[in-house]
Write a protein that holds these residues in place. Structure first.
Motif, PDB file in Angstrom:
ATOM      1  N   THR A  76    -132.995  -6.035 -43.759  1.00  0.00           N
ATOM      2  CA  THR A  76    -133.557  -5.591 -44.692  1.00  0.00           C
ATOM      3  C   THR A  76    -135.054  -4.887 -44.400  1.00  0.00           C
ATOM      4  OG1 THR A  76    -134.741  -7.415 -45.613  1.00  0.00           O
ATOM      5  CG2 THR A  76    -132.749  -7.031 -46.469  1.00  0.00           C
ATOM      6  N   SER A 111    -138.370  -2.968 -46.736  1.00  0.00           N
ATOM      7  CA  SER A 111    -138.803  -2.710 -48.185  1.00  0.00           C
ATOM      8  C   SER A 111    -140.328  -1.903 -48.070  1.00  0.00           C
ATOM      9  CB  SER A 111    -138.780  -3.772 -48.932  1.00  0.00           C
ATOM     10  OG  SER A 111    -139.784  -4.677 -48.704  1.00  0.00           O
ATOM     11  N   TYR A 158    -133.610  -9.798 -54.086  1.00  0.00           N
ATOM     12  CA  TYR A 158    -134.808  -8.986 -53.535  1.00  0.00           C
ATOM     13  C   TYR A 158    -135.250  -8.556 -55.194  1.00  0.00           C
ATOM     14  CZ  TYR A 158    -137.667  -4.743 -52.831  1.00  0.00           C
ATOM     15  OH  TYR A 158    -138.878  -3.951 -53.036  1.00  0.00           O
ATOM     16  N   ALA A 203    -131.162  -2.643 -47.394  1.00  0.00           N
ATOM     17  CA  ALA A 203    -130.264  -3.579 -46.653  1.00  0.00           C
ATOM     18  C   ALA A 203    -129.324  -2.834 -45.880  1.00  0.00           C
ATOM     19  CB  ALA A 203    -129.713  -4.762 -47.740  1.00  0.00           C
TER      20      ALA A 203
END
Length: 160
Positions: free
Chosen positions: A53, A55, A36, A63
């Motif tokens: 995950t 974000s 990532y 995660a």
């Protein structure tokens, strides 16, 4: 925080933490690693590629070893499934000190927190604080690093 690289060994800490406690829990499965990279901060980290995950560029990366367990970590529900997570948060430190920020970030009473340790994370001075809750059925390590008025919190946590 630019140019940080957290090696696969840190993800292995999470896997080891997933097996802690009185009951023998199955360690979180790791089927190789993925990378990532936050496009706004340049923060890079390796995590188990089979994990779920989420974000928010420049702010947050999570995660987890299985889906739908984020609430378990927010509420410290030890009776839930054995699971693990990696969580990275980045934000501007405004109107407070790093020590005050770390104190405000605590979700449990002080007796569950280990004494802070000074460490280095990606070449930047950092503070590490461990948490041991409910006789080891929850364990966590949080790292706080400050660079260019941006504070990054890196957490490895596990139930089971």
């Amino acid at each position: 925080m630019k140019q940080w690289r957290i090696v696969a060994a840190m993800a292995c800490i999470v896997v080891l933490l997933a097996g802690c406690g009185e009951k023998k829990a199955e360690p979180a499965k790791v089927d190789g690693m993925a990378k990532y990279t936050d496009s706004q901060t340049g923060f890079t980290l390796d995590y188990p590629k089979n994990w779920v995950t989420r974000s928010d560029n420049g702010k947050d990366f999570i995660a987890t070893s299985q889906a739908d367990v984020e609430q378990q970590f927010l509420e410290y529900k030890v009776e839930g499934p054995a699971t693990a997570k990696i969580h990275v948060r980045t934000q501007k430190l405004e109107g407070t000190t790093m020590e005050e920020y770390m104190k405000e970030d605590r979700m449990l009473p002080d007796e569950y927190y280990n004494k802070p340790e000074q460490v280095t994370l990606g070449g930047v001075p950092a503070t590490r604080i461990g948490i041991n809750f409910d006789n080891g059925r929850f364990k966590s390590e949080k790292y706080y690093a400050l660079k260019d008025s941006m504070i990054t919190t890196l957490e490895f946590a596990a139930f089971g």
